[in-house]
Design a protein around this motif. Structure first.
Motif, short mmCIF file in Angstrom:
data_model
loop_
_atom_site.label_atom_id
_atom_site.label_comp_id
_atom_site.label_asym_id
_atom_site.label_seq_id
_atom_site.Cartn_x
_atom_site.Cartn_y
_atom_site.Cartn_z
N ALA A 107 0.91 -1.28 0.14
CA ALA A 107 -0.03 0.09 0.02
C ALA A 107 0.83 1.44 -0.06
N ALA A 108 2.27 1.14 0.70
CA ALA A 108 2.93 2.33 0.77
C ALA A 108 3.98 2.46 -0.45
N LYS A 109 3.67 1.54 -1.38
CA LYS A 109 4.53 1.41 -2.61
C LYS A 109 5.95 1.20 -2.55
N ARG A 110 6.22 0.39 -1.47
CA ARG A 110 7.51 -0.06 -0.86
C ARG A 110 7.66 -1.34 -1.51
N TYR A 111 7.56 -1.50 -2.70
CA TYR A 111 7.44 -2.98 -3.29
C TYR A 111 8.49 -3.89 -2.98
N GLY A 112 9.93 -3.19 -2.91
CA GLY A 112 10.86 -4.23 -2.72
C GLY A 112 10.82 -4.92 -1.08
N GLU A 113 10.45 -3.99 -0.31
CA GLU A 113 10.17 -4.64 1.09
C GLU A 113 8.90 -5.31 1.32
N ALA A 114 7.82 -5.08 0.24
CA ALA A 114 6.64 -6.10 0.49
C ALA A 114 6.99 -7.57 -0.26
N GLU A 115 7.87 -7.46 -1.13
CA GLU A 115 8.46 -8.68 -1.91
C GLU A 115 9.18 -9.48 -0.90
N LYS A 116 10.02 -8.89 -0.14
CA LYS A 116 10.84 -9.70 0.84
C LYS A 116 10.17 -10.18 1.89
N GLN A 117 9.33 -9.48 2.24
CA GLN A 117 8.09 -10.18 3.12
C GLN A 117 7.23 -11.44 2.73
N CYS A 118 6.82 -11.44 1.38
CA CYS A 118 6.31 -12.44 0.76
C CYS A 118 7.18 -13.62 0.48
N HIS A 119 8.51 -13.32 0.12
CA HIS A 119 9.49 -14.52 -0.12
C HIS A 119 9.65 -15.23 1.51
N GLN A 120 9.64 -14.41 2.46
CA GLN A 120 9.77 -15.02 3.71
C GLN A 120 8.44 -15.88 4.14
N LEU A 121 7.30 -15.46 3.63
CA LEU A 121 6.11 -16.16 3.85
C LEU A 121 6.13 -17.38 2.94
N LEU A 122 6.69 -17.43 1.75
CA LEU A 122 6.55 -18.74 1.19
C LEU A 122 7.69 -19.61 1.38
N THR A 123 8.61 -19.29 2.07
CA THR A 123 9.58 -20.25 2.73
C THR A 123 8.91 -21.18 3.56
N THR A 124 7.78 -20.73 4.27
CA THR A 124 7.19 -21.64 5.20
C THR A 124 5.78 -22.53 4.45
N GLN A 125 5.43 -21.52 3.63
CA GLN A 125 4.06 -21.98 2.89
C GLN A 125 4.31 -21.64 1.32
N PRO A 126 5.04 -22.44 0.61
CA PRO A 126 5.04 -22.13 -0.61
C PRO A 126 4.03 -21.92 -1.65
N ASN A 127 2.96 -22.63 -1.07
CA ASN A 127 1.70 -22.66 -2.11
C ASN A 127 0.62 -21.93 -1.43
N LYS A 128 0.64 -20.98 -0.55
CA LYS A 128 -0.25 -20.22 -0.05
C LYS A 128 -0.94 -19.37 -0.84
N ASN A 129 -1.94 -19.56 -1.24
CA ASN A 129 -2.64 -18.65 -2.17
C ASN A 129 -2.68 -16.92 -2.18
N THR A 130 -3.25 -16.82 -1.05
CA THR A 130 -3.15 -15.30 -0.74
C THR A 130 -1.75 -14.72 -0.80
N VAL A 131 -0.76 -15.33 -0.50
CA VAL A 131 0.64 -14.72 -0.82
C VAL A 131 1.03 -14.68 -2.17
N LEU A 132 0.84 -15.81 -2.91
CA LEU A 132 1.17 -15.83 -4.10
C LEU A 132 0.22 -14.72 -4.91
N LEU A 133 -1.06 -14.60 -4.63
CA LEU A 133 -1.81 -13.42 -5.15
C LEU A 133 -1.12 -12.01 -5.04
N LEU A 134 -0.64 -11.86 -3.64
CA LEU A 134 -0.09 -10.72 -3.18
C LEU A 134 1.03 -10.50 -4.01
N MET A 135 2.01 -11.51 -4.05
CA MET A 135 3.09 -11.42 -4.71
C MET A 135 2.97 -10.75 -6.04
N ALA A 136 2.16 -11.50 -7.04
CA ALA A 136 1.75 -11.02 -8.32
C ALA A 136 1.50 -9.82 -8.28
#
Length: 602
Positions: A119-148
């Motif tokens: 929301a803050a348009k800090r996309y690099g930091e948002a992407e970093k958080q999503c990568h961290q989430l996907l290490t524990t749940q690689p197929n989590k649909n909400t995270v994959l949608l947000l990452m895209a």
């Protein structure tokens, strides 16, 4: 209800989950001592207030709860979500980060932190958080949608596609993934693929209003108008209260010059659907049918719906002002505009407009200086303040904002004259294929002309890609000539890292012109002249003029003008009033216009 926690709290949780937010709020007002039982009470109370739109009251509830339970991560999480609703993403980031410091493995907290960075348009930091989430749940649909979504905003559509296809490999019928992949195809002018994806999503048996809206829009872009209208109508039949479906249908019907573009909206108007009424009255204001707007806004005022009071009062004030009832317009918002916050800001803005219309310029200056302190990034507020300064005779302050000699730049798009001419001719041929509408868009500044859909400079067409590169180079060249000034709304944000947030082409014909306007979401705006009628050489026809406000009751001459020339590009701060003098011949005046902002992702 007696304040027995073991009875009351489960009852409140059930009521909240059932959507009975007023029951939660009223029960807790009568049982104030419950707040000390546990953080869940403040969480329920604040979240219920948030759901009905009472965001400032919710802030107070969460603050009190966090004083009592300063280590409650769930309360921090709910408070962060409230700030996302208030569009205060930096404060949301603060609270989600605090929750994670206490519970580093809190999946929801990290996901919400990624949402806040997005929301803050800090996309690099948002992407970093999503990568961290996907290490524990690689197929989590909400995270994959947000990452895209993050990657699309970061202009990495190809990578975004990979994440969406990964999700569709797991859930082939995931409606959001199909829709979002369709959006990428649409953005890149791959209309057939987008249509196929939207239709596949609709065939899952879980249709949404957004899917009908997107499918209809792409069909219109492809030129399949009959199918587009049929799709809108089917969507409205299934989702009769969808504001966005109604608005897009009405807009397309308007630009295609249908006889009754608002008929579907009018058929569904009811006091039980206030959002539809607000959409309808917004249209009526923009097409200057003020009496129709006034009728329905007065009905909403009488209904006294808490969530809608501010929006309705502001729109009614606007309507009354356009009808020439300046005192009534002021009375509609004056009492409610004291102690303004971001939520009540629309009332103070309407008050400022009315003060200008009533020629109470000193009061307007005071009100608008406050508005600009509350929301300094909205360029439209600086527009109004500059008008107030000019009207009040504050010449130095007006010139500080509107130094036309310094802030308006006109230059050829390309340095070599022959190269520039050849490129403009190629661009002209392409743009002429895009203007297929019969009428100007609703709510836009142009009259007697047409405007392209979508963000023009997002197109993958080779000539548009070259155009975007050339405009960006010229913009950076102009910006490099300016010096940063800390408190100036334009100069304080100087940057060589820039991003386009809107772009379009306009074609004017006989009697075509732009009303004076400003671009509230922009920072640096510009226009490229692609085709110019011969009449610009005499009488100022078709010229770009600055400093002439479009406010009822306010008459001021322009301060500066630019004579259009094919191949020239003009840059200026987005808050400057600008419009055009009408052209009188049937030769076209063809332009590309755009808004630029400093890129926060850099």
């Amino acid at each position: 209800m007696q304040s027995q926690p073991n009875i009351v709290i489960p009852t409140l949780i059930n009521a909240f989950n059932a959507g009975d937010f007023l029951f939660v709020i009223n029960t807790l007002k009568k049982n104030g001592a419950l707040v000390r039982v546990g953080p869940v009470v403040s969480q329920l109370h604040g979240s219920a207030l948030r759901k009905i739109g009472k965001l400032d009251e919710a802030v107070k509830v969460f603050e009190k709860g966090l004083k009592l339970f300063p280590q409650s991560t769930d309360l921090m999480n709910s408070y962060g979500n409230l700030f996302l609703d208030k569009m205060q993403s930096e404060k949301a980031i603060l609270w989600f980060t605090k929750a994670l410091k206490i519970k580093p493995n809190g999946f929801d907290y990290r996901y919400n932190l990624a949402r806040a960075f997005y929301a803050a348009k800090r996309y690099g930091e948002a992407e970093k958080q999503c990568h961290q989430l996907l290490t524990t749940q690689p197929n989590k649909n909400t995270v994959l949608l947000l990452m895209a979504s993050i990657l699309v905003e970061d202009h990495r559509d190809d990578v975004a596609e990979r994440y969406l296809k990964q999700l569709l490999g797991i859930e082939p019928q995931n409606v959001k993934a199909l829709n979002n992949l369709g959006n990428i195809k649409r953005k890149n002018s791959q209309f057939d693929e987008a249509i196929s994806l939207y239709k596949q999503a609709l065939s899952t048996g879980n249709p949404t209003a957004e899917l009908f809206q997107n499918l209809a829009a792409v069909l219109a872009l492809k030129g399949s108008m009959n199918e587009a209208f049929a799709t809108y109508k089917e969507g409205i039949r299934l989702f009769p209260t969808s504001v966005s479906l109604h608005k897009e249908y009405a807009h397309l019907a308007w630009v295609q010059n249908l006889e009754t573009p608002f008929s579907y909206l009018e058929a569904n108007l009811s006091i039980n659907n206030p959002d539809l009424i607000l959409a309808y009255t917004e249209f009526m204001i923009r097409v200057e049918e003020y009496d129709k707007a006034k009728l329905w806004l007065e009905k909403l005022i009488e209904a006294k719906l808490p969530t809608y009071q501010i929006a309705v009062a502001a729109s009614l004030s606007n309507t009354l002002r356009e009808l020439g009832y300046f005192e009534k317009a002021l009375a509609t918002v004056s009492v409610k505009a004291s102690n303004p916050t971001l939520e009540t800001l629309p009332l103070l803005i309407e008050k400022s407009y009315s003060l200008l219309s009533l020629k109470r310029y000193k009061e307007a200056v005071k009100a608008l200086e406050l508005v600009c302190r509350i929301s300094p990034l909205n360029q439209g507020y600086w527009t109004l303040l500059s008008t107030a300064y000019k009207a009040n005779g504050d010449e130095a302050k007006y010139n500080q904002l509107c130094d036309y000699q310094r802030f308006v730049s006109v230059q050829p798009l390309l340095g070599n004259e022959d190269t520039n001419t050849k490129f403009i001719n190629i661009l002209k041929a392409h743009l002429n294929t895009l203007h297929n509408n019969e009428k100007h868009p609703i709510g836009q500044s142009l009259r007697n002309g047409s405007q392209t859909f979508e963000n023009l400079l997002d197109s993958a067409h080779p000539v548009i890609k070259e155009l975007k590169t050339s405009i960006e180079a010229r913009a950076k060249s102009f910006l490099s000539t300016l010096t940063k000034e800390k408190k100036h709304p334009f100069l304080s944000r100087l940057s060589q890292d820039i991003d386009f947030i809107g772009s379009w082409s306009v074609r004017l014909r006989q009697k075509g012109f732009h009303k004076s306007h400003y671009h509230s979401e922009g920072w640096l705006s510009g226009v490229l002249y692609v085709d110019v009628p011969a009449e610009v050489k005499t009488s100022g026809n078709g010229w770009l003029v600055f400093g002439r406000p479009d406010i009822s009751g306010v008459e001021m001459p322009e301060d500066f003008a630019v004579k259009p020339k094919e191949g020239n590009i003009a840059f200026f701060p987005s808050y400057m009033w600008h419009g055009t003098n009408p052209i009188v011949t049937d030769e076209q005046r063809l332009t590309v216009a755009f808004d630029i902002v400093p890129d926060k992702t850099s």
